[in-house]
Design an enzyme around this catalytic site. Structure first.
Site, mmCIF file in Angstrom:
data_model
loop_
_atom_site.group_PDB
_atom_site.id
_atom_site.type_symbol
_atom_site.label_atom_id
_atom_site.label_comp_id
_atom_site.label_asym_id
_atom_site.label_seq_id
_atom_site.Cartn_x
_atom_site.Cartn_y
_atom_site.Cartn_z
ATOM 1 N N ASN A 240 77.750 36.774 11.293
ATOM 2 C CA ASN A 240 78.992 37.013 12.036
ATOM 3 C C ASN A 240 79.156 35.873 13.031
ATOM 4 O OD1 ASN A 240 81.036 37.934 13.681
ATOM 5 N ND2 ASN A 240 79.855 39.621 14.585
ATOM 6 N N LYS B 53 81.578 35.123 14.925
ATOM 7 C CA LYS B 53 82.385 35.436 16.126
ATOM 8 C C LYS B 53 83.384 34.298 16.377
ATOM 9 C CE LYS B 53 78.625 38.316 17.666
ATOM 10 N NZ LYS B 53 77.937 38.975 18.750
ATOM 11 N N HIS C 238 83.224 46.405 15.206
ATOM 12 C CA HIS C 238 82.181 45.681 15.951
ATOM 13 C C HIS C 238 82.274 46.076 17.425
ATOM 14 C CE1 HIS C 238 79.969 42.484 17.892
ATOM 15 N NE2 HIS C 238 79.334 42.352 16.748
ATOM 16 N N GLU D 16 82.166 44.461 20.061
ATOM 17 C CA GLU D 16 83.051 43.636 20.897
ATOM 18 C C GLU D 16 84.500 44.056 20.711
ATOM 19 O OE1 GLU D 16 81.427 39.896 19.552
ATOM 20 O OE2 GLU D 16 79.556 40.486 20.538
ATOM 21 N N GLU E 175 74.173 48.552 15.330
ATOM 22 C CA GLU E 175 73.990 47.485 16.308
ATOM 23 C C GLU E 175 73.957 48.084 17.714
ATOM 24 O OE1 GLU E 175 75.474 43.473 14.662
ATOM 25 O OE2 GLU E 175 77.208 44.521 15.409
ATOM 26 N N GLY F 294 73.348 39.817 21.441
ATOM 27 C CA GLY F 294 73.474 38.587 22.215
ATOM 28 C C GLY F 294 72.618 38.561 23.468
ATOM 29 N N SER G 190 70.448 40.579 18.095
ATOM 30 C CA SER G 190 69.397 39.580 18.345
ATOM 31 C C SER G 190 68.397 39.453 17.199
ATOM 32 C CB SER G 190 68.685 39.876 19.668
ATOM 33 O OG SER G 190 69.605 39.797 20.746
HETATM 34 P P1 PGA Z 1 73.572 38.703 17.900
HETATM 35 O O1 PGA Z 1 74.936 39.410 17.443
HETATM 36 O O2 PGA Z 1 72.758 38.466 16.640
HETATM 37 O O3 PGA Z 1 74.009 37.402 18.548
HETATM 38 O O4 PGA Z 1 72.885 39.618 18.844
HETATM 39 C C1 PGA Z 1 74.933 40.397 16.450
HETATM 40 C C2 PGA Z 1 76.334 40.909 16.243
HETATM 41 O O5 PGA Z 1 77.078 41.029 17.222
HETATM 42 O O6 PGA Z 1 76.735 41.222 15.105
#
Ligand code: PGA
Length: 254
Positions: free
Chosen positions: A9, A11, A95, A97, A168, A174, A214
């Site tokens: 992903n 982003k 997601h 976000e 998640e 992140g 992460s």
């Molecule tokens: P990350 O993001 O691997 O940077 O923690 C995962 C995601 O948001 O799908």
């Protein structure tokens, strides 16, 4: 036996040129990888170019989000049929976000998931709790609510191969703070049980459940060797070819 699915992903990252450079490397290096499905989710402006570059490879192009309507007066939105037209075969919906910053409720996530499936695409439906919810002992209840909304009105028995759940935990996204394999497995097993109760055990066995938050080369193998973890949704570590390739290789069944 479920084939693990690892999706990068991206982003809000990468120009068209940067996206093409990355997928060209992935295409060259992952062409021969067996036993694991792979996808990348670029920004909308790069998606068509990426899908074209990936033609002839098994790597799927995925949308990061979509609108639930197909066409009309929805300024700034992109629909599932248009993502299909641009070359996507999967779309991420719900997601964290999107939930946190763009107002996507579980009801909206369900509408989006239904639109994705109606367009003939696969839906990656994200669920996961906030840190405060985990600390309050509400993780499983939060995930249940998000599953109920995100899968509302969906005949999962007919669409099991086109539905992926991504667990998640928001506190792990992140932050560099990954759920331990045991913490993740506990929630994955719970999701599998929820799917078995809601649909059938056979359907629950067929639906893949990715872990995200992460994921890096150093923790990928331990996470994905858990029984109910069927691949990963990778943010930060998917932006570098070497890291993403290492994660994909860690997902192969041993
Ligand atoms: P990350 O993001 O691997 O940077 O923690 C995962 C995601 O948001 O799908």
């Amino acid at each position: 036996m479920r084939t693990p699915f690892v999706v990068g992903n991206w982003k809000l990252n990468k120009t068209i040129a940067e996206s093409l450079a990355l997928v060209t490397e992935l295409k060259n290096q992952l062409g021969a990888v067996k036993g694991v499905a792979v996808g990348v989710a670029p920004v909308f402006t790069s998606l068509h170019s990426v899908a074209k570059r990936l033609e002839g490879s098994a790597i799927a192009t995925c949308g990061q989000n979509c609108h639930f309507e197909t066409t009309g007066a929805w300024t700034g939105e992109v629909s599932a049929p248009l993502l299909a037209d641009a070359g996507a075969t999967w779309v991420i919906v719900g997601h964290s976000e999107r939930r946190q910053f763009f107002g996507d409720t579980s009801e909206i996530v369900g509408k989006k998931a239904r639109a994705v499936l109606a367009a003939g695409l696969g839906a990656i439906v994200c669920v996961g709790e906030l840190l405060a919810e985990r600390d309050a002992g509400r993780t499983l209840a939060v995930v249940d609510d998000q599953l109920a909304g995100g899968l509302a009105g969906i005949d999962a028995a007919a669409a099991a191969s086109k539905i992926v759940i991504a667990y998640e935990p928001v506190w792990a996204i992140g932050t560099g703070r990954t759920a331990t394999p045991a913490q993740a497995q506990e929630v994955h097993a719970h999701i599998r049980k929820w799917l078995a109760d809601r649909f059938t055990p056979t359907t629950a066995d067929a639906i893949r459940i990715q872990y995200g938050g992460s994921v890096k080369p150093s923790n990928a193998e331990a996470l994905m060797s858990e029984k109910d973890i069927d691949g990963a949704l990778v943010g930060g570590a998917s932006l570098e070819a070497a890291d993403f390739i290492a994660i994909v290789k860690a997902a192969r069944p041993s």
